[in-house]
Design an enzyme around this catalytic site. Sequence first.
Site, short mmCIF file in Angstrom:
data_model
loop_
_atom_site.label_atom_id
_atom_site.label_comp_id
_atom_site.label_asym_id
_atom_site.label_seq_id
_atom_site.Cartn_x
_atom_site.Cartn_y
_atom_site.Cartn_z
N HIS A 178 33.73 35.57 27.98
CA HIS A 178 33.08 35.97 28.58
C HIS A 178 32.50 36.94 28.65
CE1 HIS A 178 35.78 33.12 32.15
NE2 HIS A 178 34.76 33.09 30.65
N PRO B 172 44.36 44.63 37.42
CA PRO B 172 44.31 43.64 38.38
C PRO B 172 43.89 42.63 37.62
CG PRO B 172 42.94 45.55 38.80
CD PRO B 172 43.25 45.66 37.58
N ASP B 173 44.69 41.54 38.55
CA ASP B 173 44.76 39.75 38.41
C ASP B 173 43.21 39.96 39.50
OD1 ASP B 173 44.52 37.86 38.83
OD2 ASP B 173 46.48 37.13 37.68
N PHE B 174 41.88 39.75 39.42
CA PHE B 174 41.34 39.04 40.01
C PHE B 174 41.68 38.41 41.26
CE2 PHE B 174 39.13 37.52 37.15
CZ PHE B 174 38.77 36.98 37.16
N ARG B 175 42.63 37.83 41.19
CA ARG B 175 43.19 35.96 41.84
C ARG B 175 44.07 36.63 42.77
NH1 ARG B 175 41.07 31.65 40.29
NH2 ARG B 175 40.00 31.66 38.98
N ASN C 237 39.03 36.96 28.85
CA ASN C 237 39.65 38.50 28.88
C ASN C 237 38.03 39.27 28.34
OD1 ASN C 237 41.79 38.08 30.79
ND2 ASN C 237 42.74 39.00 28.59
N ASP D 1 38.50 43.09 28.85
CA ASP D 1 38.43 44.01 28.75
C ASP D 1 39.18 44.29 27.65
OD1 ASP D 1 41.10 42.59 27.92
OD2 ASP D 1 41.73 42.61 29.72
#
Length: 270
Positions: free
Chosen positions: A130, A43-46, A113, A115
């Site tokens: 990050h 999911p693109d959290f934006r 990312n 992930d």
Amino acid sequence: MSATNGRAAATDPAAVRLAGLIGEADSVVALTGAGISVPSGSPDFRSPGTGLWANVNPMEVAHIDAFHRDPQKFWSFYGQRFQTLGDKRPNRAHAALVALERTGRLDAVITQNIDRLHERAGTQSLVEVHGSIAHSSCLVCGLRYELEAVRALHEGAADGVPRCDCGAPLKPGVVLFGEYLPVQALARAEALAAGADLMLCIGSSLEVYPVAQLPETTLSNGGQIAILTQGRTPLDRHAAVRLSGDVVDELDAVLDALGLVIPEAPPPAP
Ligand code: ZN
């Protein structure tokens, strides 16, 4: 030609132009954000109303203060995130960057990312500014635990909190809200940005500082930037090439113009 996806790739003038810039540059660096993982199902959290962040306030559940104050509440959210992200696989956009690196056309990938999909796709020179879900650490004794061990501890814990042998809750190796970015990773990213003739900004809104400053560093050192992102970014007018279609299609077209084929994504590491 290798228009493997059936697209009339070589007729896309912007993709051909970007391929030319890649071919001419001595140093190309990619900066990637959430958009490159969307084809993997992340999911693109934006995006409003979708994904994991739809019904929570990230500042409440993914903040370092929340981790310290209420590890159980923190892990009730983050454990779900680990399960979701841990099952994702690299997509053809990740694989395209591997192909560019293996053929000497890309020096490094800097990613926002967490992930670890670049790593799983096979990118060798990777800066995760990050952090990543690949490991979690004990803030008391410093022990590190790999993702699978953390998932097992999370599932086996009565209160859902994966704990170190010493009893302290584990903290994901991800930069949480309220935490500083890792100094070494950021310094390496800045050095790469400063030395790049061309920065490929892929799937990032270029809005989250200090990472958003990296393309500006490239520009101020005389390099160029290309932006492959759906939606506007603050740096659009500075981009030598602007591609705003599907990230996989766009990279397909660029690699096609370079005479490269995107390899099938390798099987995920065990
Ligand atoms: Zn410990």
